[in-house]
Write an enzyme that holds these catalytic residues in place. Sequence first.
Site, PDB file in Angstrom:
ATOM      1  N   ILE A  70      -3.024  -0.360   9.176  1.00  0.00           N
ATOM      2  CA  ILE A  70      -4.415  -0.771   9.391  1.00  0.00           C
ATOM      3  C   ILE A  70      -4.590  -1.460  10.746  1.00  0.00           C
ATOM      4  O   ILE A  70      -5.703  -1.525  11.274  1.00  0.00           O
ATOM      5  CB  ILE A  70      -4.865  -1.689   8.224  1.00  0.00           C
ATOM      6  CG1 ILE A  70      -6.363  -1.663   8.047  1.00  0.00           C
ATOM      7  CG2 ILE A  70      -4.341  -3.114   8.393  1.00  0.00           C
ATOM      8  CD1 ILE A  70      -6.824  -2.270   6.716  1.00  0.00           C
ATOM      9  N   HIS A  93       8.884  -1.544   3.548  1.00  0.00           N
ATOM     10  CA  HIS A  93       8.188  -0.464   4.249  1.00  0.00           C
ATOM     11  C   HIS A  93       8.900  -0.190   5.558  1.00  0.00           C
ATOM     12  O   HIS A  93       9.341  -1.104   6.242  1.00  0.00           O
ATOM     13  CB  HIS A  93       6.720  -0.831   4.498  1.00  0.00           C
ATOM     14  CG  HIS A  93       6.518  -2.220   5.023  1.00  0.00           C
ATOM     15  ND1 HIS A  93       6.546  -3.323   4.211  1.00  0.00           N
ATOM     16  CD2 HIS A  93       6.313  -2.686   6.276  1.00  0.00           C
ATOM     17  CE1 HIS A  93       6.357  -4.409   4.932  1.00  0.00           C
ATOM     18  NE2 HIS A  93       6.223  -4.053   6.196  1.00  0.00           N
TER      19      HIS A  93
HETATM   20  P1  AMP Z   1       5.434  -6.293   8.190  1.00  0.00           P
HETATM   21  O1  AMP Z   1       4.897  -7.348   9.137  1.00  0.00           O
HETATM   22  O2  AMP Z   1       6.685  -5.631   8.660  1.00  0.00           O
HETATM   23  O3  AMP Z   1       5.536  -6.814   6.778  1.00  0.00           O
HETATM   24  O4  AMP Z   1       4.342  -5.149   8.213  1.00  0.00           O
HETATM   25  C1  AMP Z   1       3.202  -5.171   7.409  1.00  0.00           C
HETATM   26  C2  AMP Z   1       2.236  -4.186   8.006  1.00  0.00           C
HETATM   27  O5  AMP Z   1       1.266  -3.851   7.033  1.00  0.00           O
HETATM   28  C3  AMP Z   1       1.483  -4.728   9.235  1.00  0.00           C
HETATM   29  O6  AMP Z   1       1.770  -3.910  10.366  1.00  0.00           O
HETATM   30  C4  AMP Z   1       0.013  -4.648   8.793  1.00  0.00           C
HETATM   31  O7  AMP Z   1      -0.837  -4.274   9.850  1.00  0.00           O
HETATM   32  C5  AMP Z   1       0.061  -3.609   7.703  1.00  0.00           C
HETATM   33  N1  AMP Z   1      -0.986  -3.687   6.713  1.00  0.00           N
HETATM   34  C6  AMP Z   1      -1.439  -4.790   6.072  1.00  0.00           C
HETATM   35  N2  AMP Z   1      -2.398  -4.475   5.196  1.00  0.00           N
HETATM   36  C7  AMP Z   1      -2.570  -3.133   5.265  1.00  0.00           C
HETATM   37  C8  AMP Z   1      -3.427  -2.202   4.605  1.00  0.00           C
HETATM   38  N3  AMP Z   1      -4.311  -2.584   3.673  1.00  0.00           N
HETATM   39  N4  AMP Z   1      -3.337  -0.896   4.950  1.00  0.00           N
HETATM   40  C9  AMP Z   1      -2.462  -0.499   5.890  1.00  0.00           C
HETATM   41  N5  AMP Z   1      -1.607  -1.322   6.534  1.00  0.00           N
HETATM   42  C10 AMP Z   1      -1.676  -2.625   6.241  1.00  0.00           C
END
Ligand code: AMP
Length: 116
Positions: A33, A102
Amino acid sequence: MSEENCLFCKILNGEIPADIVYESDTAIAFRDINAKAPTHVLVIPRKHISTMNDIEVDDETVIGSLYTAAREIAAQDGIAEDGYRTVMNCNESAGQTVFHIHLHVMGGRQMAWPPG
Ligand code: AMP
Ligand code: ZN
Protein backbone atom coordinates in the site's frame (compact mmCIF):
# COMPACT_ATOMS: atom_id res chain seq x y z
CA MET A 1 -0.28 -10.61 17.55
CA SER A 2 -3.05 -13.18 17.38
CA GLU A 3 -4.43 -14.44 14.09
CA GLU A 4 -7.83 -12.79 14.76
CA ASN A 5 -6.31 -9.31 14.89
CA CYS A 6 -3.80 -9.83 12.11
CA LEU A 7 -4.03 -7.37 9.22
CA PHE A 8 -2.66 -9.84 6.69
CA CYS A 9 -4.99 -12.65 7.85
CA LYS A 10 -7.82 -10.16 7.23
CA ILE A 11 -6.52 -9.62 3.68
CA LEU A 12 -6.37 -13.42 3.27
CA ASN A 13 -9.97 -13.72 4.46
CA GLY A 14 -11.14 -10.93 2.16
CA GLU A 15 -12.11 -8.71 5.12
CA ILE A 16 -9.72 -5.99 3.95
CA PRO A 17 -9.23 -5.26 0.23
CA ALA A 18 -5.86 -5.62 -1.45
CA ASP A 19 -4.49 -5.60 -4.98
CA ILE A 20 -3.81 -9.33 -5.19
CA VAL A 21 -1.36 -10.28 -7.94
CA TYR A 22 -0.67 -13.96 -7.20
CA GLU A 23 -2.36 -16.87 -5.43
CA SER A 24 -1.33 -20.46 -4.78
CA ASP A 25 -2.39 -23.19 -2.36
CA THR A 26 0.12 -21.95 0.20
CA ALA A 27 0.68 -18.25 -0.51
CA ILE A 28 -0.85 -15.06 -1.80
CA ALA A 29 0.76 -11.79 -2.89
CA PHE A 30 -0.52 -8.24 -3.12
CA ARG A 31 0.91 -4.81 -3.88
CA ASP A 32 2.31 -2.89 -0.92
CA ILE A 33 0.00 0.00 0.00
CA ASN A 34 3.05 2.25 0.47
CA ALA A 35 5.24 1.09 -2.41
CA LYS A 36 8.93 1.97 -2.18
CA ALA A 37 9.74 0.81 -5.71
CA PRO A 38 7.84 0.53 -9.03
CA THR A 39 7.28 -3.13 -8.15
CA HIS A 40 6.71 -3.63 -4.43
CA VAL A 41 4.74 -6.75 -3.69
CA LEU A 42 4.29 -8.61 -0.40
CA VAL A 43 4.17 -12.41 -0.53
CA ILE A 44 2.57 -14.01 2.52
CA PRO A 45 1.90 -17.61 3.54
CA ARG A 46 -1.74 -18.59 4.01
CA LYS A 47 -0.60 -19.97 7.36
CA HIS A 48 -0.27 -17.31 10.06
CA ILE A 49 3.37 -17.21 11.18
CA SER A 50 4.23 -14.11 13.23
CA THR A 51 7.95 -13.73 12.61
CA MET A 52 10.88 -15.56 11.03
CA ASN A 53 11.67 -16.79 14.55
CA ASP A 54 8.41 -18.74 14.54
CA ILE A 55 9.09 -20.71 11.34
CA GLU A 56 9.12 -24.44 12.05
CA VAL A 57 10.81 -27.28 10.16
CA ASP A 58 7.39 -28.39 8.87
CA ASP A 59 6.98 -24.94 7.27
CA GLU A 60 9.92 -25.39 4.90
CA THR A 61 7.72 -26.18 1.89
CA VAL A 62 5.52 -23.17 2.61
CA ILE A 63 8.54 -20.90 2.94
CA GLY A 64 9.95 -22.25 -0.31
CA SER A 65 6.66 -21.43 -2.00
CA LEU A 66 7.11 -17.74 -1.11
CA TYR A 67 10.20 -17.71 -3.34
CA THR A 68 8.38 -19.50 -6.14
CA ALA A 69 5.78 -16.74 -5.89
CA ALA A 70 8.48 -14.04 -5.94
CA ARG A 71 10.01 -15.50 -9.10
CA GLU A 72 6.64 -15.61 -10.86
CA ILE A 73 5.72 -12.07 -9.78
CA ALA A 74 9.07 -10.76 -11.03
CA ALA A 75 8.42 -12.41 -14.39
CA GLN A 76 4.83 -11.05 -14.49
CA ASP A 77 6.07 -7.51 -13.78
CA GLY A 78 8.91 -7.81 -16.31
CA ILE A 79 11.72 -7.23 -13.81
CA ALA A 80 13.22 -10.73 -13.67
CA GLU A 81 16.10 -10.03 -16.04
CA ASP A 82 17.01 -6.56 -14.77
CA GLY A 83 16.88 -7.84 -11.19
CA TYR A 84 14.92 -7.46 -8.02
CA ARG A 85 15.27 -7.88 -4.28
CA THR A 86 13.48 -10.07 -1.75
CA VAL A 87 13.53 -9.05 1.91
CA MET A 88 11.93 -10.45 5.05
CA ASN A 89 12.27 -8.24 8.11
CA CYS A 90 12.31 -9.92 11.53
CA ASN A 91 11.17 -7.98 14.59
CA GLU A 92 11.55 -4.33 15.48
CA SER A 93 15.25 -3.72 14.81
CA ALA A 94 14.81 -4.88 11.23
CA GLY A 95 11.70 -2.72 10.81
CA GLN A 96 8.98 -5.38 10.92
CA THR A 97 5.64 -3.66 11.46
CA VAL A 98 3.15 -6.39 10.47
CA PHE A 99 3.53 -9.60 12.43
CA HIS A 100 2.51 -12.10 9.77
CA ILE A 101 5.64 -12.95 7.83
CA HIS A 102 5.91 -11.46 4.37
CA LEU A 103 8.51 -11.44 1.66
CA HIS A 104 8.95 -8.02 0.10
CA VAL A 105 9.57 -8.30 -3.66
CA MET A 106 11.01 -5.02 -4.90
CA GLY A 107 12.30 -3.95 -8.28
CA GLY A 108 11.89 -1.71 -11.28
CA ARG A 109 14.62 0.64 -10.13
CA GLN A 110 18.27 0.42 -9.09
CA MET A 111 18.41 -0.81 -5.49
CA ALA A 112 21.00 0.52 -3.03
CA TRP A 113 23.22 -1.66 -0.87
CA PRO A 114 23.36 -1.94 2.06
CA PRO A 115 19.73 -1.25 2.96
CA GLY A 116 19.23 1.37 5.66
P1 AMP B 1 7.33 -4.65 7.32
O1 AMP B 1 7.72 -3.24 7.74
O2 AMP B 1 8.47 -5.45 6.78
O3 AMP B 1 6.56 -5.37 8.40
O4 AMP B 1 6.37 -4.44 6.08
C1 AMP B 1 5.00 -4.20 6.22
C2 AMP B 1 4.53 -3.64 4.91
O5 AMP B 1 3.12 -3.77 4.83
C3 AMP B 1 4.86 -2.14 4.72
O6 AMP B 1 5.69 -1.98 3.57
C4 AMP B 1 3.47 -1.51 4.55
O7 AMP B 1 3.48 -0.47 3.60
C5 AMP B 1 2.63 -2.68 4.10
N1 AMP B 1 1.22 -2.59 4.38
C6 AMP B 1 0.63 -2.21 5.54
N2 AMP B 1 -0.70 -2.28 5.45
C7 AMP B 1 -0.98 -2.72 4.20
C8 AMP B 1 -2.19 -2.99 3.49
N3 AMP B 1 -3.40 -2.84 4.05
N4 AMP B 1 -2.09 -3.41 2.20
C9 AMP B 1 -0.89 -3.56 1.63
N5 AMP B 1 0.29 -3.35 2.25
C10 AMP B 1 0.24 -2.91 3.51
ZN1 ZN C 1 -1.86 -13.42 10.11
